[in-house]
Each structure stands twice: as C-alpha cells, then as structure tokens.
Design an enzyme around this catalytic site. Sequence first.
Site, short mmCIF file in Angstrom:
data_model
loop_
_atom_site.label_atom_id
_atom_site.label_comp_id
_atom_site.label_asym_id
_atom_site.label_seq_id
_atom_site.Cartn_x
_atom_site.Cartn_y
_atom_site.Cartn_z
N LYS A 231 5.45 -4.98 -8.58
CA LYS A 231 5.57 -5.91 -9.69
C LYS A 231 5.48 -5.14 -11.00
O LYS A 231 4.50 -4.45 -11.24
CB LYS A 231 4.50 -6.98 -9.59
CG LYS A 231 4.76 -7.85 -8.36
CD LYS A 231 3.73 -8.92 -8.13
CE LYS A 231 4.18 -9.80 -6.96
NZ LYS A 231 3.17 -10.74 -6.52
N PHE B 207 4.17 4.85 -10.96
CA PHE B 207 4.33 6.03 -10.10
C PHE B 207 5.72 6.12 -9.45
O PHE B 207 6.03 7.09 -8.77
CB PHE B 207 3.26 6.05 -9.01
CG PHE B 207 1.85 6.00 -9.56
CD1 PHE B 207 1.45 6.88 -10.56
CD2 PHE B 207 0.93 5.09 -9.08
CE1 PHE B 207 0.16 6.84 -11.08
CE2 PHE B 207 -0.37 5.04 -9.58
CZ PHE B 207 -0.76 5.92 -10.59
N ASN C 8 -5.56 -9.56 -12.98
CA ASN C 8 -5.23 -9.59 -14.41
C ASN C 8 -6.00 -10.72 -15.11
O ASN C 8 -6.54 -10.55 -16.19
CB ASN C 8 -3.72 -9.79 -14.59
CG ASN C 8 -2.95 -8.56 -14.17
OD1 ASN C 8 -2.87 -7.58 -14.89
ND2 ASN C 8 -2.38 -8.60 -12.96
N GLY D 7 -0.30 -2.52 -0.28
CA GLY D 7 0.36 -1.64 0.68
C GLY D 7 -0.32 -1.70 2.04
O GLY D 7 0.34 -1.76 3.08
N GLY E 236 3.13 3.91 -0.26
CA GLY E 236 2.02 3.26 -0.95
C GLY E 236 1.03 2.71 0.05
O GLY E 236 1.40 2.30 1.16
N SER E 237 -0.23 2.74 -0.32
CA SER E 237 -1.29 2.34 0.61
C SER E 237 -2.49 1.79 -0.14
O SER E 237 -3.63 2.02 0.25
CB SER E 237 -1.71 3.55 1.43
OG SER E 237 -2.02 4.61 0.53
N LYS F 298 4.93 -12.53 -14.43
CA LYS F 298 3.79 -13.44 -14.21
C LYS F 298 2.46 -12.75 -14.52
O LYS F 298 1.49 -13.41 -14.87
CB LYS F 298 3.83 -14.00 -12.79
CG LYS F 298 3.87 -12.95 -11.69
CD LYS F 298 2.57 -12.81 -10.98
CE LYS F 298 2.48 -11.47 -10.25
NZ LYS F 298 1.37 -11.32 -9.36
N1 LIG Z 1 -2.84 -6.33 -4.60
C1 LIG Z 1 -2.15 -7.44 -4.53
O1 LIG Z 1 -2.69 -8.51 -4.26
C2 LIG Z 1 -0.67 -7.39 -4.74
C3 LIG Z 1 0.08 -8.45 -4.28
C4 LIG Z 1 1.45 -8.42 -4.47
C5 LIG Z 1 2.04 -7.32 -5.10
N2 LIG Z 1 1.28 -6.29 -5.55
C6 LIG Z 1 1.96 -5.15 -6.18
O2 LIG Z 1 1.99 -4.08 -5.27
C7 LIG Z 1 2.02 -2.85 -5.97
C8 LIG Z 1 0.96 -1.92 -5.40
O3 LIG Z 1 -0.29 -2.51 -5.61
P1 LIG Z 1 -1.53 -2.27 -4.67
O4 LIG Z 1 -2.39 -3.46 -4.84
O5 LIG Z 1 -1.12 -1.91 -3.29
O6 LIG Z 1 -2.18 -0.95 -5.31
P2 LIG Z 1 -3.68 -0.79 -5.85
O7 LIG Z 1 -3.73 -1.10 -7.30
O8 LIG Z 1 -4.61 -1.46 -4.91
O9 LIG Z 1 -3.98 0.76 -5.62
C9 LIG Z 1 -3.50 1.78 -6.41
C10 LIG Z 1 -2.70 2.70 -5.51
O10 LIG Z 1 -2.15 3.73 -6.33
C11 LIG Z 1 -2.37 4.96 -5.71
N3 LIG Z 1 -2.42 6.01 -6.74
C12 LIG Z 1 -3.42 6.31 -7.59
N4 LIG Z 1 -3.05 7.34 -8.38
C13 LIG Z 1 -1.78 7.68 -8.00
C14 LIG Z 1 -0.85 8.65 -8.44
N5 LIG Z 1 -1.13 9.48 -9.42
N6 LIG Z 1 0.37 8.67 -7.85
C15 LIG Z 1 0.68 7.81 -6.87
N7 LIG Z 1 -0.17 6.87 -6.39
C16 LIG Z 1 -1.38 6.81 -6.98
C17 LIG Z 1 -3.69 4.82 -5.00
O11 LIG Z 1 -3.81 5.76 -3.98
C18 LIG Z 1 -3.54 3.41 -4.45
O12 LIG Z 1 -2.83 3.44 -3.24
C19 LIG Z 1 1.82 -3.18 -7.44
O13 LIG Z 1 3.06 -3.19 -8.08
C20 LIG Z 1 1.27 -4.60 -7.41
O14 LIG Z 1 1.60 -5.32 -8.56
C21 LIG Z 1 -0.07 -6.30 -5.37
#
Ligand SMILES: NC(=O)c1ccc[n+]([C@@H]2O[C@H](COP(=O)([O-])OP(=O)(O)OC[C@H]3O[C@@H](n4cnc5c(N)ncnc54)[C@H](O)[C@@H]3O)[C@@H](O)[C@H]2O)c1
Length: 451
Positions: free
Chosen positions: A230, A207, A379, A125, A120-121, A314
Amino acid sequence: MITKAPQHCCRLFLPRTRLVTTSSISPCRAALQAGRTTLSTRNNLTAAPAARRSLSTATDALLSPRPPALAAPAFRAANLSVPPRPALALARGLHSSRPTLLDASKSTMTQYKEKACLIGSGNWGSAIAKIVGRNVTEHDGFDREVKMWVFEEMINGEKLTEIINTKHENVKYLPNIKLPPNVKAVPDVVETCHDATVLIFVVPHQFVKGICQKLVGRIRPDARAISLIKGVDVSAMGLTLVSDLIKQNLNVDVSVLMGANIANEVAAENFCETTIGYSDPDNAEVLKKLFHTPYFRVSTVPDVAGVEICGALKNIVALGAGFVDGLRYGDNTKAAIIRLGLLEMKKFAKMFYSGVRDETFLESCGVADLITTCSGGRNRRVAEAMVTTGKPLDVLEKEMLNGQKLQGTLTAKEVYEILSRQNLTHEFPLFTVIYRISFESLPASHIVRDL
Ligand SMILES: NC(=O)c1ccc[n+]([C@@H]2O[C@H](COP(=O)([O-])OP(=O)(O)OC[C@H]3O[C@@H](n4cnc5c(N)ncnc54)[C@H](O)[C@@H]3O)[C@@H](O)[C@H]2O)c1
C-alpha cells in the site's frame, strides 16, 4: 485479442517507455519483450499495431513444429528447475496454466508447475505466507516450496531466518502464529525469486525500488507479479503506482491485492474479504487459487489502478480518523472523515488514472478497507497518540510500532507534493489538512475547520 486499453495511465506524467536490448536475448523473447513493452506504454495507443506485429512474430515462432527446442534455450539460460510456462500461452502474453496446444511437449519435459515466492516477511508478509504456504499444498499445479525473502535481523543473537526455519514462526513481526513448514525463509532476494513464476511483493513501499533493481535480469522471463503493497512512489518524474514501478523494472504483468485485511486478524483466520485487481484474466485465475481460503475470500476486478489507489490513499484518511479520535470528537465526526476521505480517494483516482471503475470503491479494497483502517489500523493509532501526547509522528512510529512502518505519513507527503505541484490542494481539502497537521504543526482541530 491480445491488447487491452491501457488501464492505469497517470495523466500527469510522460508516457512510460523502456529500452529492450535484443542482442542478449533470443529473437523469440526479444519479439515478445518488444511487444509487451510497447503494449504497456501508457497512453500510447498508436503503438498497438507494432506491438501486435511483434507478438505475432513471436507467436509464429513459438508455434513452429519444434516447441521443446524453442523453449529449451531460455529454460537452460535461466537455469530453471521447472520448464517455462506453455509456449502458446506465453506467446499470447497470457500467463496461463491451462492446457494449450503445446502441452504435448510435456511428455519430454517435467510437468509445468507454478512456483510462488514472497518478497517481504513483515506483519502482512508473514500472514500471507501462512495462506500461500497452505494453498500451494492444497491445489494441483503448484510447487510445494514457498521461499520468503527476509530482511535479515538478529533477534537475541539469532538470525531471524534461522528462527523462522526452525520454529516456523516470525517471532518479531507475527508472533504466536505458526507458518507452514514449506515456507522457507531466505535472506537473499535473488535466491528467493530466481525460479519463481509468481512474485508476491509485500514490503513497505519505500523498499520496492531497491529490491527491483537487484532483481533485474535475475527472474524467470515468464514470471508474473502481484503487489500487496500500500503506497505510491513519488519522484521528480511524478507519481508512480507500486505495480507500475515493478512492471517498469522487471517487465512482468503485475496484479494487486488490497482489502480490509489487518494482518493479525487474517492470521487468526477471522473471516474477511479482499480484492485482486488484474489486467490479465488468466493471471487472476492463478492468483485467486493462491490466496483464496474460506476465511479470506478473494474477489477479482479488472481495475489494477483503482484497487491500488484505494490501498494507498486510505492510509492518509486513517491519520485523519486518528486525529479525530485523539480530539475525542466522537463517531459522527469520524464517519464524516471516512465519507469525505472516500470521495477524495475516488476523485484523485479518477483525476489521475484512466479506466478506474466506480464499483471498485465498493469492494473490500475500497469502503471496507477504509472503515477497517480508520477503526483499528496502525496509522489511526499513532495519529491518535500524536494528539494525546503531543509527540511527532516519526517519534511515535519508533516508539509504538516495533520496527513496523507508518505508511500513511509518507503517502500523505507524496500526495501533497503532487497536489501542490499541480495547484490542486483546494480540490482535496481533507488530504491537504491531514498533511499540514502531520508535517507543518497545524493544530489537529483544523481537521474539521479546514474542510
Ligand atoms: N500489516 C498489515 O496489516 C497490512 C495489511 C495489508 C497490507 N499491508 C501492506 O503490506 C506491506 C508490508 O507491510 P508489513 O506489515 O508486512 O511490514 P511491517 O511494517 O510489519 O514490517 C516491516 C518490514 O520491512 C522490512 N525491512 C526493514 N528495513 C528494511 C530495509 N532496509 N529493506 C527492506 N526491508 C526492510 C522488515 O524486515 C519487515 O519485514 C505494506 O505496504 C503495508 O501497507 C499491511
């Protein structure tokens, strides 16, 4: 010594079972897998003696006087660039990096090193890649390269992986933050993971299943995972934690990391705390080294389910906070939503999972994450916009989030399905009204009327 009481068993559904085909794997590994599999079977305490027998067979085999010879076939079969973790630790099911009785074998093998990779990125990520990329260079015992799986996208005619590997910046999901040069973007998830000992899952939860299916049989047998995701997974079989989903598919130990951690603030190195929930203390030790920094303070708790459920639920409460903000009801009302939300999170966790600890809700993953998400998270923002603009949440998700995913709506829907299937909606009035406002066009003002 080996077993722990099963911790996060969902009481609603069938115990998890898994078939292990022994023909394709060594007797040693087969015994280990059988032992681990039986041990991880939820609510199946009678399985423990058989599991112990399996593990003891594996331990005996691995403790025979020719450890390198025993370790070598698995090592060669998996085509690994570093040897497997010390055999005694593996035999015990302890993924330890500490010296063991068999460490003498290192004289004939390359020094064992942990190798981390990121699956993940996105926004989070990439922020985590910055931390992990730096920590592996600051602690002994880690391979310096960190591969990061990137879901390939074209940005102005250029591949995102190429941009990351040349500019060392994820221009789409975490712009203006430099990633360490030892973080390498890879578009193929199997190539990213095949030689890693620590798999860091950090993708939107919808995913995970597809990714795990690609990785089955393609990772190191001694890998362990940590989920930063999450959300929960709901299928006809019921509700499954993302950590359990990973465990079921890949047969590895899975810890979780959750907390009051908005990615952009972590990337800017503003101080915050986070919580790792673990079931194996040795894994917690390795993971703490990988994630802890002076500005990202890690605490560890032996409660995977409690930590993970906090992280998933949450986001539902944050939608409620957003509705209240959109309605301009003020801070007192929002504080009430946060408090009631915390109570429903705890009630849900304790109702459906055993071993969840009260103290977990006071960690960063509990009350702190809830406050953050209800103040600044995506959210909350999108839910507020739904009230002020009248547009549906899915439309606003596309308009406001630049490809990021709104996790709260999906989780609200999944949790509501569970509650209504079990006739429990009346016990969770906040979760229920948030679902109805989000999906059944109930006016947002019901957020306080229906409590
Ligand atoms: N962003 C935050 O502040 C934060 C903080 C803590 C936890 N999280 C959790 O981390 C997790 C990842 O969130 P994020 O913020 O890194 O992601 P994001 O919502 O910023 O980005 C979406 C990601 O999904 C990928 N993507 C899109 N279509 C896809 C597909 N078909 N298959 C696979 N990947 C695909 C994209 O390339 C991108 O890397 C989530 O569960 C989120 O709840 C996020």
